[in-house]
Design a protein around this motif. Sequence first.
Motif, PDB file in Angstrom:
ATOM      1  N   TRP A 101      30.182   3.745 -16.773  1.00 35.35           N
ATOM      2  CA  TRP A 101      29.949   3.017 -15.510  1.00 35.35           C
ATOM      3  C   TRP A 101      28.672   2.185 -15.605  1.00 35.35           C
ATOM      4  O   TRP A 101      28.646   1.002 -15.274  1.00 35.35           O
ATOM      5  CB  TRP A 101      29.885   4.037 -14.375  1.00 35.35           C
ATOM      6  N   SER A 107      36.566  -7.239 -11.890  1.00 32.80           N
ATOM      7  CA  SER A 107      36.014  -5.939 -12.285  1.00 32.80           C
ATOM      8  C   SER A 107      35.216  -5.317 -11.151  1.00 32.80           C
ATOM      9  O   SER A 107      35.338  -4.119 -10.883  1.00 32.80           O
ATOM     10  CB  SER A 107      35.124  -6.112 -13.528  1.00 32.80           C
ATOM     11  N   TRP A 111      35.373  -1.443  -9.102  1.00 36.07           N
ATOM     12  CA  TRP A 111      34.321  -0.461  -9.324  1.00 36.07           C
ATOM     13  C   TRP A 111      34.267   0.654  -8.284  1.00 36.07           C
ATOM     14  O   TRP A 111      34.085   1.823  -8.639  1.00 36.07           O
ATOM     15  CB  TRP A 111      32.959  -1.159  -9.411  1.00 36.07           C
ATOM     16  N   ARG A 131      34.430   4.444  -9.381  1.00 33.97           N
ATOM     17  CA  ARG A 131      33.281   5.306  -9.107  1.00 33.97           C
ATOM     18  C   ARG A 131      33.742   6.623  -8.493  1.00 33.97           C
ATOM     19  O   ARG A 131      33.235   7.694  -8.833  1.00 33.97           O
ATOM     20  CB  ARG A 131      32.314   4.575  -8.157  1.00 33.97           C
TER      21      ARG A 131
END
Length: 415
Positions: free
Chosen positions: A353, A387, A391, A395
């Motif tokens: 990440w 992208s 996320w 996450r």
Amino acid sequence: MSYIIYAIPFFFLLIALELLAEYVRKTDYYRTNDAINSLTAGVLSRMFGILKALVPFTLYIMLYDNYALFSLGDSIWLGLLAFVLYDFCYYWNHRFGHEMSILWAAHVVHHSSEEYNLTTALRQTSGSFLSWIFYLPLAFLGVDPLLLLSVGSLNLIYQFWVHTRHIGRLGWLEWVFVTPSNHRAHHAQNQIYIDRNYGGVFIIWDRLFGSFQDELDAEPPIYGIRKALHSWNPIYANTQVYQQLIKDSWRTKAWSDKFKVWFGKTGWRPADMERDYPLGRVDLTRFEKFDIPLSTLRKVYGLIQHGLTTFIGLVFLLNITQLAVLQQILVIAWVVYASVAVGEILSLKLLGWWLEIVKYLFVFAAVMTQPVPMWLNLTLVAFALVSAMMWPSLRKEHVHHAKPEENEENIAITS
């Protein structure tokens, strides 16, 4: 000239056709994480190939200019002769690549996939530093350096199509040429198939030098290597065996063994290393493929990130002559970094990440500071926006997999 960059679109077209065959035949020869890992290794190989080729090719040109025994010219027949001679040299390069530890350390990445499909063909090494030695005899025989590049690239292009399970035996062709069937045997880790079928285009070398093994219906190939990677990190895939050789060479007491570790037969270890640092033995009757279950979202994200890395790599290769040396190094470093990042994402590691965030900060910096075409800037921004939208959901997946018992399991299988 090298034809590989022109063949890349056809590689991806054939992969798409194989995926269509996968859907129609309802086979399971593809896994997203494994395929991305293979494709990433291929991109890295092209990047590092540029850095590694300069010195060997310069040496080849010097030998050709000063010590060539013949002048082969440039007729079609002499080109065909050079093609056959190149494959003969490739056979011995490939054979020693399996039978000598230091050469296996470079070649092993190509065999590390536990699947066998067209993406496996692109899983090439970035750490081969000695293979060029096997082609130096061609300089003495008068093979022009540009002709060497041409026949070498054609040899590699031929090898692409044989990495498939969708094509069976091909009759009399099996006696002369490398085919999907006899190359499947080469990629297997079953004892009967180990160190067999080294030819690149012609299987006849194996038949002449006693290294041929037919694919047996009674012994289906089990793909992969005995010391499995258990990782999607492409850098680890390229350095795994080197790391083991360094440890053994450093730890062993006898000075002769410190040398033999590198240049001895593949798999050989000093007696004190076998005693003090034993490696586990593989039981193929209990073989299970390494896998980390992924959500559809993560698979899509991984494919998008690999698409970005491949896109940057292709733009780089097509425009390399217009870039300064420092720019070339920076682009290669970014591709390596991005490749590691996607590997960590596919391994469900939280580190992935943060690597992704830093990666896109560099993309943003490039867009803002580098004088590149508008279409390239817009493409990079599009990748970044898509992208970024994914996320938050990714996450949440990281948070879910951070439970102690799950985290410990992930660390165990990816280390």
